[in-house]
Design a protein around this motif. Structure first.
Motif, PDB file in Angstrom:
ATOM      1  N   GLU A  59       0.846  -1.211   0.000  1.00 52.82           N
ATOM      2  CA  GLU A  59       0.000   0.000   0.000  1.00 52.82           C
ATOM      3  C   GLU A  59       0.874   1.252   0.000  1.00 52.82           C
ATOM      4  O   GLU A  59       0.550   2.248  -0.650  1.00 52.82           O
ATOM      5  N   MET A  60       1.972   1.223   0.742  1.00 51.91           N
ATOM      6  CA  MET A  60       2.844   2.404   0.805  1.00 51.91           C
ATOM      7  C   MET A  60       3.617   2.602  -0.499  1.00 51.91           C
ATOM      8  O   MET A  60       3.863   3.732  -0.917  1.00 51.91           O
ATOM      9  N   ARG A  61       3.989   1.497  -1.168  1.00 55.53           N
ATOM     10  CA  ARG A  61       4.636   1.645  -2.485  1.00 55.53           C
ATOM     11  C   ARG A  61       3.663   2.309  -3.460  1.00 55.53           C
ATOM     12  O   ARG A  61       4.042   3.208  -4.216  1.00 55.53           O
ATOM     13  N   ALA A  62       2.396   1.879  -3.424  1.00 48.33           N
ATOM     14  CA  ALA A  62       1.396   2.474  -4.318  1.00 48.33           C
ATOM     15  C   ALA A  62       1.172   3.954  -3.963  1.00 48.33           C
ATOM     16  O   ALA A  62       1.037   4.805  -4.852  1.00 48.33           O
ATOM     17  N   PHE A  63       1.165   4.244  -2.675  1.00 50.00           N
ATOM     18  CA  PHE A  63       1.015   5.626  -2.195  1.00 50.00           C
ATOM     19  C   PHE A  63       2.177   6.485  -2.718  1.00 50.00           C
ATOM     20  O   PHE A  63       1.983   7.595  -3.249  1.00 50.00           O
ATOM     21  N   LEU A  64       3.401   5.961  -2.602  1.00 48.54           N
ATOM     22  CA  LEU A  64       4.569   6.705  -3.070  1.00 48.54           C
ATOM     23  C   LEU A  64       4.533   6.898  -4.590  1.00 48.54           C
ATOM     24  O   LEU A  64       4.924   7.961  -5.097  1.00 48.54           O
ATOM     25  N   ASP A  65       4.033   5.899  -5.308  1.00 50.34           N
ATOM     26  CA  ASP A  65       3.907   6.048  -6.769  1.00 50.34           C
ATOM     27  C   ASP A  65       2.928   7.168  -7.094  1.00 50.34           C
ATOM     28  O   ASP A  65       3.161   7.969  -8.007  1.00 50.34           O
ATOM     29  N   ARG A  66       1.819   7.223  -6.338  1.00 44.55           N
ATOM     30  CA  ARG A  66       0.841   8.302  -6.589  1.00 44.55           C
ATOM     31  C   ARG A  66       1.459   9.662  -6.291  1.00 44.55           C
ATOM     32  O   ARG A  66       1.250  10.631  -7.032  1.00 44.55           O
ATOM     33  N   ILE A  67       2.229   9.719  -5.220  1.00 44.29           N
ATOM     34  CA  ILE A  67       2.892  10.988  -4.866  1.00 44.29           C
ATOM     35  C   ILE A  67       3.886  11.386  -5.957  1.00 44.29           C
ATOM     36  O   ILE A  67       3.931  12.555  -6.380  1.00 44.29           O
ATOM     37  N   ALA A  68       4.679  10.417  -6.419  1.00 47.39           N
ATOM     38  CA  ALA A  68       5.673  10.730  -7.464  1.00 47.39           C
ATOM     39  C   ALA A  68       4.983  11.242  -8.717  1.00 47.39           C
ATOM     40  O   ALA A  68       5.451  12.202  -9.349  1.00 47.39           O
ATOM     41  N   THR A  69       3.859  10.614  -9.056  1.00 50.04           N
ATOM     42  CA  THR A  69       3.107  11.066 -10.236  1.00 50.04           C
ATOM     43  C   THR A  69       2.593  12.482 -10.016  1.00 50.04           C
ATOM     44  O   THR A  69       2.699  13.344 -10.895  1.00 50.04           O
ATOM     45  N   ARG A  70       2.051  12.729  -8.824  1.00 53.25           N
ATOM     46  CA  ARG A  70       1.524  14.071  -8.517  1.00 53.25           C
ATOM     47  C   ARG A  70       2.633  15.123  -8.605  1.00 53.25           C
ATOM     48  O   ARG A  70       2.411  16.226  -9.123  1.00 53.25           O
ATOM     49  N   LEU A  71       3.820  14.789  -8.118  1.00 56.56           N
ATOM     50  CA  LEU A  71       4.895  15.781  -8.081  1.00 56.56           C
ATOM     51  C   LEU A  71       5.600  15.927  -9.426  1.00 56.56           C
ATOM     52  O   LEU A  71       6.368  16.876  -9.618  1.00 56.56           O
TER      53      LEU A  71
END
Ligand SMILES: Cc1cc2nc3c(=O)[nH]c(=O)nc-3n(C[C@H](O)[C@H](O)[C@H](O)COP(=O)(O)O)c2cc1C
Length: 175
Positions: A161-173
């Motif tokens: 779940e945290m890897r997916a969260f970090l991927d979403r953050i990276a995409t957002r940034l």
């Protein structure tokens, strides 16, 4: 390179929230840098009388930390139905100087199912009040047994779940 500041709302040595953030730091992809803010307990009680031009060193450290962050990730327990006073105090320090104004923020809630809803409600209220941009708020429980001796969460579903969260953050940034 985009930078994440990770801020725990718990001052407890074995805090599950701090361990969750430490795990997020360990899982962060190459394109993101992270730092775990360690000054929560050093902040003086907020007073509107403080001179923003001559901040207490702990307040200056908080401001520098937030200024360096492209996105702030909080993780906090619920105390007495709301945020721990120490985290609310940290957030109060940002009001007058607008450190979180339009800053992308996220928070994880690692409480057991059915717990911690009051902390979520207050995070939404206060971060909305300071005009932060709430981009994500994953809720993934962390059991104390799932934390190893180094303070890392070993539970694979949590880590996924945290890897997916970090991927979403990276995409957002990357926008
Ligand atoms: C002073 C205090 C008040 C608490 N109040 C609540 C509460 O209102 N609701 C809740 O779900 N848990 C409450 N808890 C339990 C904590 O949220 C829980 O132990 C959490 O895992 C602590 O986070 P940490 O491991 O990051 O320190 C309270 C704990 C303490 C110490």
């Amino acid at each position: 390179m985009p930078h994440l500041s990770l801020i725990s709302g718990s001052t407890r040595a074995q805090s599950s929230n701090t361990c969750a953030l430490r795990t997020i730091a360990a899982l962060a992809p190459d394109g993101l840098t992270t730092s775990l803010f360690d000054g929560l307990a050093d902040l003086p009680a907020f007073t509107p009388d403080a001179d923003p031009e001559r901040p207490h060193p702990a307040v200056a450290a908080l401001r520098a930390d937030l200024a360096a962050a492209d996105l702030v990730v909080f993780s906090t327990p619920e105390y007495a139905g709301t945020l721990p006073g120490s985290l609310k105090n940290l957030l109060d320090w940002t009001v007058g100087t607008a450190d979180l104004y339009e800053k992308p923020v996220a928070w994880t809630n690692v409480a057991a199912p059915g717990r911690g809803g009051g902390a979520d409600e207050t995070m939404e209220l206060v971060l909305g009040y300071v005009s932060a941009e709430i981009v994500d708020r994953p809720r993934v429980p962390v059991a104390r047994e799932a934390i190893d001796a180094d303070g890392i969460v070993t539970d694979e579903p949590f880590r996924d779940e945290m890897r997916a969260f970090l991927d979403r953050i990276a995409t957002r940034l990357s926008r």
